[in-house]
Motif scaffolding. Structure first.
Motif, mmCIF file in Angstrom:
data_model
loop_
_atom_site.group_PDB
_atom_site.id
_atom_site.type_symbol
_atom_site.label_atom_id
_atom_site.label_comp_id
_atom_site.label_asym_id
_atom_site.label_seq_id
_atom_site.Cartn_x
_atom_site.Cartn_y
_atom_site.Cartn_z
ATOM 1 N N GLN A 29 6.660 -2.130 4.516
ATOM 2 C CA GLN A 29 5.622 -1.791 4.236
ATOM 3 C C GLN A 29 5.503 -2.847 2.318
ATOM 4 O O GLN A 29 6.778 -2.613 1.830
ATOM 5 C CB GLN A 29 5.084 -1.085 4.394
ATOM 6 C CG GLN A 29 5.522 -0.190 5.463
ATOM 7 C CD GLN A 29 7.099 0.255 6.401
ATOM 8 O OE1 GLN A 29 7.342 0.112 5.163
ATOM 9 N NE2 GLN A 29 6.989 0.205 7.576
ATOM 10 N N ASN A 31 4.324 -2.201 -0.777
ATOM 11 C CA ASN A 31 4.073 -0.888 -1.605
ATOM 12 C C ASN A 31 3.795 -0.834 -2.838
ATOM 13 O O ASN A 31 3.177 -0.595 -3.067
ATOM 14 C CB ASN A 31 5.500 -0.112 -2.042
ATOM 15 C CG ASN A 31 6.013 0.162 -0.400
ATOM 16 O OD1 ASN A 31 5.815 0.211 0.208
ATOM 17 N ND2 ASN A 31 7.152 1.530 -0.614
ATOM 18 N N GLN A 32 3.747 -2.159 -3.646
ATOM 19 C CA GLN A 32 3.167 -2.313 -4.980
ATOM 20 C C GLN A 32 3.228 -3.627 -5.288
ATOM 21 O O GLN A 32 4.469 -4.146 -5.101
ATOM 22 C CB GLN A 32 3.092 -1.015 -5.818
ATOM 23 C CG GLN A 32 4.803 -1.071 -6.403
ATOM 24 C CD GLN A 32 5.425 0.016 -7.260
ATOM 25 O OE1 GLN A 32 5.280 1.125 -6.771
ATOM 26 N NE2 GLN A 32 5.915 -0.395 -8.268
#
Length: 178
Positions: A29, A31-32
């Motif tokens: 995933q 994330n940032q």
């Protein structure tokens, strides 16, 4: 045995969008954002906390090094050889020289001396079927290699389409000495 891929040209040819899709389909995933230059990806399915720093541009000077790091992390997390992961990620391998055996010769083009062939060739230490079309002398050499079951070597641009390898711009086609 652990093999590390360090060929800068090969690593530079890994498509960023293809790598993003790979990460998504393998449970990673995003994330940032990291300073507009990269994104940080995590995988929650692993007991250890692994992190991938994915560049946002392919034209960065250290792009091949970042890709090499990503492949090594994926190999560790997935417990797979780095070459296996690299083969999945690559869509084009420019100017590769490899060896193989002509497995099939398809119906030739009758008005010209050319035709399609299938080679069982070595791509990153793994046997793969490679399709190509040869002209003139190269086609004659392919027929001879097929009939006599002789190994060949060749150079060209290897393109992966629908999990099949296609050799474009074939040249330096020759029958290898045994």
């Amino acid at each position: 045995m652990k093999i590390t891929v360090k060929d800068q040209e090969t690593l530079q040819n890994i498509d960023l969008e293809n790598l993003r899709k790979y990460l998504q389909t393998h449970g990673w995933q995003e994330n940032q954002l990291f300073l507009n230059h990269a994104t940080i990806w995590h995988q929650s399915a692993t007991p250890e906390d692994f992190e991938i720093l994915l560049p946002n541009q392919e034209n960065l000077g250290d792009y091949p090094q970042r890709i090499q790091e990503i492949i090594e992390i994926l190999a560790t997390v997935e417990n797979r050889p780095t070459l296996e992961i690299l083969t999945e990620l690559l869509q084009i391998i420019p100017n590769i020289t490899t060896q193989g055996i002509v497995m099939d010769i398809y119906t030739p083009n009758f008005d010209k001396l050319k035709g399609e062939i299938t080679i069982l060739g070595i791509v990153f230490q793994k046997l793969q079927k490679i399709h190509t079309e040869l002209n003139n002398q190269n086609y004659i050499l392919a027929i001879k290699a097929y009939q006599q079951r002789l190994p060949i070597s060749f150079t060209g641009d290897l393109v992966k389409e629908n999990n099949q390898f296609i050799l474009q711009n074939p040249h330096d086609f020759q029958i290898d000495n045994i």
